[in-house]
Scaffold this motif. Structure first.
Motif, PDB file in Angstrom:
ATOM      1  N   ALA A 165       0.779  -1.222   0.144  1.00 44.55           N
ATOM      2  CA  ALA A 165       0.105  -0.126   0.058  1.00 44.55           C
ATOM      3  C   ALA A 165       0.950   1.098   0.172  1.00 44.55           C
ATOM      4  CB  ALA A 165      -0.960  -0.149   1.319  1.00 44.55           C
ATOM      5  N   ALA A 166       2.076   1.370   0.867  1.00 47.31           N
ATOM      6  CA  ALA A 166       2.968   2.357   0.742  1.00 47.31           C
ATOM      7  C   ALA A 166       3.644   2.475  -0.476  1.00 47.31           C
ATOM      8  CB  ALA A 166       3.922   2.220   1.750  1.00 47.31           C
ATOM      9  N   ALA A 167       3.858   1.395  -1.189  1.00 51.50           N
ATOM     10  CA  ALA A 167       4.367   1.564  -2.469  1.00 51.50           C
ATOM     11  C   ALA A 167       3.505   2.249  -3.480  1.00 51.50           C
ATOM     12  CB  ALA A 167       4.888   0.255  -3.102  1.00 51.50           C
ATOM     13  N   ILE A 168       2.262   1.905  -3.472  1.00 57.44           N
ATOM     14  CA  ILE A 168       1.174   2.393  -4.287  1.00 57.44           C
ATOM     15  C   ILE A 168       1.040   3.645  -4.160  1.00 57.44           C
ATOM     16  CG2 ILE A 168      -1.278   2.252  -4.850  1.00 57.44           C
ATOM     17  CD1 ILE A 168      -0.986  -0.799  -4.319  1.00 57.44           C
ATOM     18  N   GLU A 169       0.829   4.008  -2.961  1.00 58.81           N
ATOM     19  CA  GLU A 169       0.828   5.494  -2.453  1.00 58.81           C
ATOM     20  C   GLU A 169       1.694   6.592  -3.231  1.00 58.81           C
ATOM     21  OE1 GLU A 169      -1.524   7.378  -0.229  1.00 58.81           O
ATOM     22  OE2 GLU A 169      -2.620   5.328  -0.680  1.00 58.81           O
ATOM     23  N   GLU A 170       2.809   6.037  -3.505  1.00 58.61           N
ATOM     24  CA  GLU A 170       3.759   7.056  -3.923  1.00 58.61           C
ATOM     25  C   GLU A 170       3.305   7.357  -5.569  1.00 58.61           C
ATOM     26  OE1 GLU A 170       6.520   8.336  -2.565  1.00 58.61           O
ATOM     27  OE2 GLU A 170       5.737   7.796  -0.631  1.00 58.61           O
ATOM     28  N   GLY A 171       2.745   6.474  -5.962  1.00 58.90           N
ATOM     29  CA  GLY A 171       2.358   6.442  -7.783  1.00 58.90           C
ATOM     30  C   GLY A 171       3.559   6.386  -8.470  1.00 58.90           C
ATOM     31  N   ASP A 172       4.336   5.542  -8.191  1.00 59.87           N
ATOM     32  CA  ASP A 172       5.528   5.296  -8.944  1.00 59.87           C
ATOM     33  C   ASP A 172       5.603   3.753  -9.311  1.00 59.87           C
ATOM     34  OD1 ASP A 172       8.114   4.681 -10.074  1.00 59.87           O
ATOM     35  OD2 ASP A 172       9.267   5.867  -8.545  1.00 59.87           O
ATOM     36  N   ALA A 173       5.313   3.327 -10.600  1.00 58.35           N
ATOM     37  CA  ALA A 173       5.030   2.129 -11.100  1.00 58.35           C
ATOM     38  C   ALA A 173       6.510   1.311 -10.886  1.00 58.35           C
ATOM     39  CB  ALA A 173       4.798   2.095 -12.890  1.00 58.35           C
ATOM     40  N   ALA A 174       7.711   2.027 -11.001  1.00 60.87           N
ATOM     41  CA  ALA A 174       8.863   1.259 -10.750  1.00 60.87           C
ATOM     42  C   ALA A 174       8.789   0.822  -9.387  1.00 60.87           C
ATOM     43  CB  ALA A 174      10.027   2.087 -11.289  1.00 60.87           C
ATOM     44  N   LEU A 175       8.662   1.590  -8.351  1.00 63.57           N
ATOM     45  CA  LEU A 175       8.523   1.304  -7.128  1.00 63.57           C
ATOM     46  C   LEU A 175       7.787   0.247  -6.728  1.00 63.57           C
ATOM     47  CD1 LEU A 175       9.680   1.881  -4.100  1.00 63.57           C
ATOM     48  CD2 LEU A 175       7.741   3.644  -3.990  1.00 63.57           C
ATOM     49  N   PHE A 176       6.540   0.326  -7.092  1.00 61.51           N
ATOM     50  CA  PHE A 176       5.339  -0.786  -7.036  1.00 61.51           C
ATOM     51  C   PHE A 176       5.858  -2.006  -7.577  1.00 61.51           C
ATOM     52  CE2 PHE A 176       1.632  -3.430  -8.320  1.00 61.51           C
ATOM     53  CZ  PHE A 176       1.269  -3.789  -7.299  1.00 61.51           C
ATOM     54  N   ARG A 177       6.551  -2.181  -8.789  1.00 65.22           N
ATOM     55  CA  ARG A 177       7.107  -3.435  -9.088  1.00 65.22           C
ATOM     56  C   ARG A 177       8.212  -3.931  -8.302  1.00 65.22           C
ATOM     57  NH1 ARG A 177       9.384  -1.429 -13.646  1.00 65.22           N
ATOM     58  NH2 ARG A 177      11.650  -1.201 -12.603  1.00 65.22           N
ATOM     59  N   HIS A 178       9.123  -2.850  -7.735  1.00 67.42           N
ATOM     60  CA  HIS A 178      10.372  -3.406  -6.799  1.00 67.42           C
ATOM     61  C   HIS A 178       9.492  -3.898  -5.721  1.00 67.42           C
ATOM     62  CE1 HIS A 178      13.915  -3.237  -4.591  1.00 67.42           C
ATOM     63  NE2 HIS A 178      13.242  -2.896  -3.777  1.00 67.42           N
ATOM     64  N   ALA A 179       8.528  -3.461  -4.907  1.00 68.78           N
ATOM     65  CA  ALA A 179       7.952  -3.752  -3.969  1.00 68.78           C
ATOM     66  C   ALA A 179       7.231  -5.151  -4.235  1.00 68.78           C
ATOM     67  CB  ALA A 179       6.771  -2.863  -3.454  1.00 68.78           C
ATOM     68  N   LEU A 180       6.670  -5.436  -5.153  1.00 70.21           N
ATOM     69  CA  LEU A 180       6.102  -6.540  -5.559  1.00 70.21           C
ATOM     70  C   LEU A 180       7.146  -7.719  -5.351  1.00 70.21           C
ATOM     71  CD1 LEU A 180       3.114  -7.713  -5.956  1.00 70.21           C
ATOM     72  CD2 LEU A 180       3.638  -7.354  -8.327  1.00 70.21           C
ATOM     73  N   GLY A 181       8.215  -7.228  -6.261  1.00 70.11           N
ATOM     74  CA  GLY A 181       9.236  -8.491  -6.120  1.00 70.11           C
ATOM     75  C   GLY A 181       9.831  -8.728  -4.703  1.00 70.11           C
ATOM     76  N   VAL A 182       9.979  -7.715  -3.994  1.00 74.30           N
ATOM     77  CA  VAL A 182      10.460  -7.805  -2.641  1.00 74.30           C
ATOM     78  C   VAL A 182       9.631  -8.794  -1.854  1.00 74.30           C
ATOM     79  CG1 VAL A 182      11.017  -6.881  -0.255  1.00 74.30           C
ATOM     80  CG2 VAL A 182      11.720  -5.784  -2.347  1.00 74.30           C
ATOM     81  N   VAL A 183       8.008  -8.587  -1.979  1.00 69.85           N
ATOM     82  CA  VAL A 183       7.178  -9.398  -1.293  1.00 69.85           C
ATOM     83  C   VAL A 183       7.394 -10.568  -1.738  1.00 69.85           C
ATOM     84  CG1 VAL A 183       4.657  -9.692  -1.049  1.00 69.85           C
ATOM     85  CG2 VAL A 183       5.557  -7.579  -0.686  1.00 69.85           C
ATOM     86  N   ALA A 184       7.392 -10.927  -3.097  1.00 68.75           N
ATOM     87  CA  ALA A 184       7.532 -12.271  -3.724  1.00 68.75           C
ATOM     88  C   ALA A 184       8.572 -13.162  -3.385  1.00 68.75           C
ATOM     89  CB  ALA A 184       7.422 -12.163  -5.222  1.00 68.75           C
ATOM     90  N   ARG A 185       9.783 -12.204  -3.039  1.00 70.69           N
ATOM     91  CA  ARG A 185      11.028 -12.958  -2.698  1.00 70.69           C
ATOM     92  C   ARG A 185      10.610 -13.281  -1.048  1.00 70.69           C
ATOM     93  NH1 ARG A 185      15.315 -10.499  -1.009  1.00 70.69           N
ATOM     94  NH2 ARG A 185      14.589  -8.356  -1.893  1.00 70.69           N
ATOM     95  N   ALA A 186       9.912 -12.634  -0.510  1.00 69.49           N
ATOM     96  CA  ALA A 186       9.822 -12.799   0.934  1.00 69.49           C
ATOM     97  C   ALA A 186       9.164 -13.975   1.241  1.00 69.49           C
ATOM     98  CB  ALA A 186       9.083 -11.572   1.786  1.00 69.49           C
ATOM     99  N   ARG A 187       8.178 -14.188   0.338  1.00 71.26           N
ATOM    100  CA  ARG A 187       7.146 -15.502   0.376  1.00 71.26           C
ATOM    101  C   ARG A 187       7.637 -16.676  -0.227  1.00 71.26           C
ATOM    102  NH1 ARG A 187       1.792 -14.792   2.167  1.00 71.26           N
ATOM    103  NH2 ARG A 187       2.135 -13.731   4.002  1.00 71.26           N
ATOM    104  N   GLY A 188       8.808 -16.299  -1.391  1.00 65.59           N
ATOM    105  CA  GLY A 188       9.219 -17.760  -2.176  1.00 65.59           C
ATOM    106  C   GLY A 188       8.803 -17.537  -3.398  1.00 65.59           C
TER     107      GLY A 188
END
Length: 95
Positions: free
Chosen positions: A24-47
């Motif tokens: 949600a914090a990544a989306i709030e920033e309105g930056d697609a690259a940041l959201f993509r990065h955050a999604l990658g971090v989360v996917a890595r955290a979960r496997g």
């Protein structure tokens, strides 16, 4: 001398709530690259392998889509969010 180690956000995403707040914090920033990065971090955290399987994607295509050079489609992003049990919602912006 103080010894340091690289900071990895994925190490702190240990609950569904933490993941939802992080995205949600990544989306709030309105930056697609940041959201993509955050999604990658989360996917890595979960496997990545598990998320790829649950999203119906190959592990390689998931890595490629969420890489710094990647540009995941909305379909891919929604599949990953679904695999994470995260729902994307829309609200009226303030102002």
């Amino acid at each position: 001398m103080t010894e340091t180690k690289p900071y990895d956000s994925a190490e702190h995403l240990d609950s569904d709530e933490a993941i939802a707040e992080y995205l949600a914090a990544a989306i709030e920033e309105g930056d697609a690259a940041l959201f993509r990065h955050a999604l990658g971090v989360v996917a890595r955290a979960r496997g990545m392998t598990q998320i790829a399987r649950e999203a119906g994607l190959s592990r390689e295509s998931l890595y490629r889509a969420l890489s710094d050079e990647g540009n995941p489609s909305l379909d891919t992003a929604l599949r990953v969010l679904g695999a994470l049990n995260i729902r994307l919602t829309a609200t009226v912006a303030p102002g």
